[in-house]
Scaffold this motif. Structure first.
Motif, PDB file in Angstrom:
ATOM      1  N   HIS A   1       0.887  -1.243   0.003  1.00  0.00           N
ATOM      2  CA  HIS A   1      -0.069   0.042  -0.013  1.00  0.00           C
ATOM      3  C   HIS A   1       0.678   1.074   0.001  1.00  0.00           C
ATOM      4  CE1 HIS A   1      -3.507   2.456   0.788  1.00  0.00           C
ATOM      5  NE2 HIS A   1      -2.781   3.024   1.911  1.00  0.00           N
ATOM      6  N   ALA A   2       2.078   1.366   1.020  1.00  0.00           N
ATOM      7  CA  ALA A   2       2.863   2.434   1.028  1.00  0.00           C
ATOM      8  C   ALA A   2       3.507   2.561  -0.347  1.00  0.00           C
ATOM      9  CB  ALA A   2       3.767   2.125   2.165  1.00  0.00           C
ATOM     10  N   ALA A   3       3.965   1.554  -1.159  1.00  0.00           N
ATOM     11  CA  ALA A   3       4.447   1.618  -2.260  1.00  0.00           C
ATOM     12  C   ALA A   3       3.768   2.200  -3.265  1.00  0.00           C
ATOM     13  CB  ALA A   3       5.249   0.171  -2.747  1.00  0.00           C
ATOM     14  N   TRP A   4       2.625   1.880  -3.424  1.00  0.00           N
ATOM     15  CA  TRP A   4       1.606   2.347  -4.574  1.00  0.00           C
ATOM     16  C   TRP A   4       1.487   3.840  -4.371  1.00  0.00           C
ATOM     17  CZ3 TRP A   4       1.507   0.488  -8.948  1.00  0.00           C
ATOM     18  CH2 TRP A   4       1.726  -0.713  -9.089  1.00  0.00           C
ATOM     19  N   ILE A   5       1.093   4.171  -2.944  1.00  0.00           N
ATOM     20  CA  ILE A   5       0.913   5.616  -2.704  1.00  0.00           C
ATOM     21  C   ILE A   5       2.042   6.598  -2.954  1.00  0.00           C
ATOM     22  CG2 ILE A   5       0.588   7.263  -0.684  1.00  0.00           C
ATOM     23  CD1 ILE A   5      -1.106   5.147   0.763  1.00  0.00           C
ATOM     24  N   TYR A   6       3.348   6.184  -2.894  1.00  0.00           N
ATOM     25  CA  TYR A   6       4.375   6.633  -3.132  1.00  0.00           C
ATOM     26  C   TYR A   6       4.541   6.934  -4.574  1.00  0.00           C
ATOM     27  CZ  TYR A   6       9.293   7.593  -4.527  1.00  0.00           C
ATOM     28  OH  TYR A   6      10.509   7.958  -5.339  1.00  0.00           O
ATOM     29  N   LEU A   7       4.301   5.654  -5.328  1.00  0.00           N
ATOM     30  CA  LEU A   7       4.428   5.717  -7.029  1.00  0.00           C
ATOM     31  C   LEU A   7       3.261   6.774  -7.476  1.00  0.00           C
ATOM     32  CD1 LEU A   7       6.050   4.463  -9.052  1.00  0.00           C
ATOM     33  CD2 LEU A   7       4.112   2.808  -9.462  1.00  0.00           C
ATOM     34  N   VAL A   8       2.035   6.611  -6.952  1.00  0.00           N
ATOM     35  CA  VAL A   8       1.121   7.642  -7.651  1.00  0.00           C
ATOM     36  C   VAL A   8       1.565   8.988  -7.413  1.00  0.00           C
ATOM     37  CG1 VAL A   8      -1.388   8.305  -7.447  1.00  0.00           C
ATOM     38  CG2 VAL A   8      -0.726   5.787  -7.555  1.00  0.00           C
ATOM     39  N   ALA A   9       1.853   9.361  -6.270  1.00  0.00           N
ATOM     40  CA  ALA A   9       2.251  10.620  -5.799  1.00  0.00           C
ATOM     41  C   ALA A   9       3.444  11.058  -6.592  1.00  0.00           C
ATOM     42  CB  ALA A   9       2.547  10.660  -4.371  1.00  0.00           C
ATOM     43  N   GLY A  10       4.030  10.522  -6.783  1.00  0.00           N
ATOM     44  CA  GLY A  10       5.549  10.589  -7.693  1.00  0.00           C
ATOM     45  C   GLY A  10       5.139  11.064  -9.050  1.00  0.00           C
ATOM     46  N   HIS A  11       4.292  10.280  -9.700  1.00  0.00           N
ATOM     47  CA  HIS A  11       4.268  10.509 -11.183  1.00  0.00           C
ATOM     48  C   HIS A  11       3.061  11.485 -11.098  1.00  0.00           C
ATOM     49  CE1 HIS A  11       5.931   6.697 -11.657  1.00  0.00           C
ATOM     50  NE2 HIS A  11       6.080   6.720 -12.929  1.00  0.00           N
ATOM     51  N   LEU A  12       2.117  12.030 -10.209  1.00  0.00           N
ATOM     52  CA  LEU A  12       1.351  13.022 -10.413  1.00  0.00           C
ATOM     53  C   LEU A  12       2.327  14.277 -10.345  1.00  0.00           C
ATOM     54  CD1 LEU A  12      -1.622  12.185  -8.086  1.00  0.00           C
ATOM     55  CD2 LEU A  12      -1.685  12.435 -10.607  1.00  0.00           C
ATOM     56  N   GLY A  13       3.262  14.259  -9.513  1.00  0.00           N
ATOM     57  CA  GLY A  13       4.129  15.610  -9.513  1.00  0.00           C
ATOM     58  C   GLY A  13       5.212  15.243 -10.663  1.00  0.00           C
ATOM     59  N   GLY A  14       5.277  14.403 -11.394  1.00  0.00           N
ATOM     60  CA  GLY A  14       6.026  14.240 -12.459  1.00  0.00           C
ATOM     61  C   GLY A  14       5.412  14.984 -13.839  1.00  0.00           C
ATOM     62  N   ILE A  15       3.931  14.702 -13.676  1.00  0.00           N
ATOM     63  CA  ILE A  15       3.522  15.198 -14.868  1.00  0.00           C
ATOM     64  C   ILE A  15       3.405  16.887 -14.958  1.00  0.00           C
ATOM     65  CG2 ILE A  15       0.925  15.774 -15.779  1.00  0.00           C
ATOM     66  CD1 ILE A  15       0.283  12.822 -14.693  1.00  0.00           C
ATOM     67  N   LEU A  16       3.203  17.324 -13.609  1.00  0.00           N
ATOM     68  CA  LEU A  16       3.420  18.931 -13.512  1.00  0.00           C
ATOM     69  C   LEU A  16       4.801  19.329 -13.970  1.00  0.00           C
ATOM     70  CD1 LEU A  16       1.638  19.228 -10.146  1.00  0.00           C
ATOM     71  CD2 LEU A  16       0.567  19.688 -12.349  1.00  0.00           C
ATOM     72  N   LEU A  17       5.729  18.575 -13.656  1.00  0.00           N
ATOM     73  CA  LEU A  17       6.977  19.192 -14.062  1.00  0.00           C
ATOM     74  C   LEU A  17       7.273  18.817 -15.358  1.00  0.00           C
ATOM     75  CD1 LEU A  17       9.396  17.324 -11.173  1.00  0.00           C
ATOM     76  CD2 LEU A  17       8.474  19.756 -11.453  1.00  0.00           C
ATOM     77  N   LEU A  18       6.908  17.854 -16.147  1.00  0.00           N
ATOM     78  CA  LEU A  18       6.926  17.860 -17.617  1.00  0.00           C
ATOM     79  C   LEU A  18       6.263  18.890 -18.290  1.00  0.00           C
ATOM     80  CD1 LEU A  18       7.834  16.114 -20.011  1.00  0.00           C
ATOM     81  CD2 LEU A  18       5.376  14.774 -19.843  1.00  0.00           C
ATOM     82  N   LEU A  19       5.046  19.278 -17.632  1.00  0.00           N
ATOM     83  CA  LEU A  19       4.484  20.675 -18.382  1.00  0.00           C
ATOM     84  C   LEU A  19       5.172  21.999 -18.193  1.00  0.00           C
ATOM     85  CD1 LEU A  19       0.673  20.155 -17.066  1.00  0.00           C
ATOM     86  CD2 LEU A  19       1.709  19.876 -19.495  1.00  0.00           C
ATOM     87  N   PHE A  20       5.950  22.087 -16.877  1.00  0.00           N
ATOM     88  CA  PHE A  20       6.647  23.121 -16.677  1.00  0.00           C
ATOM     89  C   PHE A  20       7.794  23.175 -17.577  1.00  0.00           C
ATOM     90  CE2 PHE A  20      10.862  24.318 -14.551  1.00  0.00           C
ATOM     91  CZ  PHE A  20      10.582  25.713 -14.198  1.00  0.00           C
ATOM     92  N   PHE A  21       8.603  22.080 -17.868  1.00  0.00           N
ATOM     93  CA  PHE A  21       9.654  22.524 -18.855  1.00  0.00           C
ATOM     94  C   PHE A  21       9.115  22.550 -20.377  1.00  0.00           C
ATOM     95  CE2 PHE A  21      11.891  20.080 -15.345  1.00  0.00           C
ATOM     96  CZ  PHE A  21      13.122  20.909 -15.369  1.00  0.00           C
ATOM     97  N   LEU A  22       7.989  21.972 -20.696  1.00  0.00           N
ATOM     98  CA  LEU A  22       7.483  22.104 -21.961  1.00  0.00           C
ATOM     99  C   LEU A  22       6.964  23.437 -22.321  1.00  0.00           C
ATOM    100  CD1 LEU A  22       5.131  18.916 -22.557  1.00  0.00           C
ATOM    101  CD2 LEU A  22       7.490  19.434 -23.539  1.00  0.00           C
TER     102      LEU A  22
END
Length: 665
Positions: A162-183
């Motif tokens: 459960h903890a690993a999946w929470i971490y993975l989802v949170a990390g990828h949601l943040g990654g989406i925002l960073l991708l938009l930032f650089f684009l």
């Protein structure tokens, strides 16, 4: 070959060797340790040269990527954040080699663990060195994916999954925002290379939007409240040396990303400084409040990571406000305090997680109410944990006090030069730091008192003993660093001279306030050294006066109670902190099960309290449950027929081509 490439190659080779030799617990750990030690030796000279001279070191591969050449640059800001990555990585690995022998996973599972541990180090190093948006996102994904497998080490436990999946989802949601930032930022220079960005061509509204994307995207990794929810889940599930590396080092990559993004956006504005201050106060105060209500030691430490990220944001916010007001004293003291707290937190928080791991190995539990009396049974661990607790509370003369003092001084100086409209965030910083410090002291008095003092509350605690040298030596090194930085503050303050120059505009000269800070820190270090000498002298005199006396040990009087034992007669962690948590119950929403006895001779009863994260309970859980229900309504589209899936693709392509032809995209 440039040492910057060896920084990436050596830990990767060590991790790969650990993977191939993974059936041996000892050899796989040694391979990983060798690779990280090689990275430390490779980084020593370039990091020292950059921090001393302020000059950059660059290296580039002869081939090019789709979005530009792969160029690595070590500037003073990257070098400062690289220090804990390369120094603490092998230190935690040395601890982890002995810690992991306690687990009996079969096959190559230990080799897999050490491979991803080294891959985490490689990802962080590449994040700090790359200067291209595409390669940065690749490095960010590597750094984000590796901890998923590290947290998942106890894969048979539901809580770990459960903890690993929470971490993975949170990390990828943040990654989406960073991708938009650089684009979006790349549109200013028609390239993803950092040197081509032209923020002066962006409108003010777009700059604010880009700052928001970067702040939230990097804030997820840093654990800024309210996007902190993965920390209290992941740290208790991960092995202790992994928790130390993630909390002490990895979350600082979020702070680095915020600073680098502000630099790429052309420097801060006053509103961004206020955002950092507000986020710092909320993260610091609420983080320490949630920590105060916890019963699990690693979960308590995880919330203190949120608190200390808040302190770092307060320092950076004060510095940004000083830059926008054109006040070099405020800017230098605020930024220097924030940067030094990055380094200090890496040291004492890593040590505290290592101490928690030692306690868990000896007592099989991290429930604070099941421990007690460990000071006599684990004296080295107790000493190191006490030093780390004092440092994290900001008590002199340890390293945590130095960085917090700089933030205090910067905010106080800003009060005297800023207008009334600009002074309120600085006043809020002073009040927030004071409240955070008081609550942190109460929290660690609770933790240290219940865990190390009194009598053992369980059989494993009564049978506990000190760990081996491989586990307590890293803690002793970090404890010495906490004391050494506090006593030699002016010399360590020099580490931030050139990182400050990267962040400050050319119009602000850092030299006069920098010299003033060195003078004040010199006085503090001398006073701290004098206090330590006086304390040691007093202890030595007491020892000589009492060494001939006989010490008698008798049981504590039970106040007439017929059945006194450790479980009945000692404070629990929750009862110790109850008066404070009850005062803030409108924020914490603690759950209490059971009843308080109302008669003189009650029957056997139980009382249990717990404080789940309110943001998880009332915000994120309902939100993601609603999303899951909505997506469940679309299951009718998934028939398992390939023809329909091809039709979906063709229809999507048709709509995209129509939009392009109409000029809508």
């Amino acid at each position: 070959m440039s040492p910057l490439f060896w920084l990436l190659i050596l830990p990767f080779i060590g991790g790969l060797a650990a993977l191939l030799d993974g059936r041996s617990k000892t050899r796989s750990a040694l391979w990983a340790l060798a690779g990280l030690t090689g990275a430390l030796l490779s980084a020593a000279k370039p990091v020292f040269m950059v921090l001393v001279s302020g000059n950059n070191i660059a290296a580039a591969l002869p081939w090019s990527m789709v979005a530009g050449p792969l160029e690595l640059v070590l500037d003073p800001l990257s070098a400062f954040f690289l220090l804990p990555v390369v120094v603490l990585g092998p230190l935690f690995a040395l601890y982890g080699g002995a810690y992991m022998r306690h687990y009996r996973q079969e096959g190559h599972w230990h080799g897999i663990h050490w491979f991803f541990y080294n891959l985490l180090a490689v990802g962080m190093i590449l994040v700090l060195l790359t200067r291209n948006g595409l390669s940065f996102m690749v490095a960010w994904e590597v750094m984000s994916l590796a901890p998923f497998f590290l947290v998942l080490f106890h894969d048979r436990e539901k809580t770990a999954r459960h903890a690993a999946w929470i971490y993975l989802v949170a990390g990828h949601l943040g990654g989406i925002l960073l991708l938009l930032f650089f684009l979006l930022l790349g549109t200013s220079g028609h390239s993803l290379d950092f040197v081509t960005f032209q923020p002066q061509l962006l409108s003010p509204g777009l700059r604010h939007l880009l700052f928001a994307l970067a702040f939230i995207g990097f804030g997820v990794k840093a654990g800024i409240l309210p996007v902190h929810v993965w920390l209290p889940e992941a740290h208790p599930a991960a092995p202790s040396h992994v928790s130390a590396y993630m909390s002490g080092v990895m979350i600082k990559m979020g702070i680095y990303g915020i600073l680098r993004s502000i630099q790429l956006l052309g420097g801060p504005v006053f509103a961004w400084g206020m955002v950092l201050v507000l986020a710092g106060v909320s993260s610091g105060v609420l983080g320490v409040l949630f920590a105060l209500a916890q019963h699990d030691l690693k979960r308590l430490l995880a919330y203190h990571s949120v608190e200390n990220i808040g302190i770092i944001l307060l320092g950076l916010g004060v510095g940004m406000i000083g830059i926008s007001l054109g006040r070099p004293v405020v800017a230098v003291f605020g930024l220097a305090g924030g940067l030094l707290h990055v380094l200090n937190h890496s040291i004492f928080k890593g040590m505290l997680f290592l101490g928690a791991g030692s306690i868990q190995q000896q007592c099989t539990s991290l429930e604070i109410d099941e421990l007690g009396g460990l000071k006599k049974r684990m004296p080295i661990t107790a000493l190191c944990f006490l030093i780390g607790s004092a440092a994290i509370c900001g008590l002199p003369p340890l390293n945590g006090f130095i960085s917090e003092f700089l933030i205090y001084f910067g905010a106080f100086q800003g009060q005297t030069v800023a207008s009334a409209a600009a002074a309120w965030p600085l006043l809020l910083t002073l009040a927030g730091l004071a409240l955070i410090g008081g609550l942190a002291a109460a929290c660690f008095v609770k933790a240290c008192g219940i865990i190390f003092l009194g009598s053992p509350r369980s059989t494993p605690a009564a049978k506990a003993g000190e760990t081996g040298p491989a586990m307590y030596l890293p803690m002793l090194v970090l404890a010495a660093a906490c004391c050494g930085i506090g006593l030699a503050a002016p010399y360590f303050f020099d580490l931030v001279r050139y990182p400050l120059a990267v962040l400050l505009p050319a119009s602000l000269s850092p030299s006069p306030p920098f010299v003033g800070a060195v003078g004040r820190l010199t006085i503090i270090s001398l006073v701290g050294g004098g206090v330590i000498i006086l304390s040691l002298g007093t202890a030595l005199i007491r020892f000589f006066l009492l060494r001939q006396r006989t010490v008698c040990r008798q049981p504590t009087w039970g106040c007439g109670y017929l059945y006194p034992d450790a479980a009945r007669m000692q404070y629990t962690a929750s009862s110790f902190a109850r008066s404070i948590t009850l005062f803030f119950d409108t924020i914490l929403h603690s759950r209490v099960e059971g009843a308080v006895p109302g008669e003189f001779f009650p029957a056997r009863i139980g009382l249990h309290s717990s404080t789940p994260d309110p943001l998880t309970r009332f915000c994120f859980t309902p939100l993601f449950s609603g999303i899951a229900k909505f997506l469940g309504l679309l299951r009718w589209m998934q028939h398992g027929r390939v023809q329909l899936y091809i039709l979906y693709i063709v229809a999507t392509l048709f709509l995209l081509l129509t939009a392009l032809a109409g000029g809508w995209l």
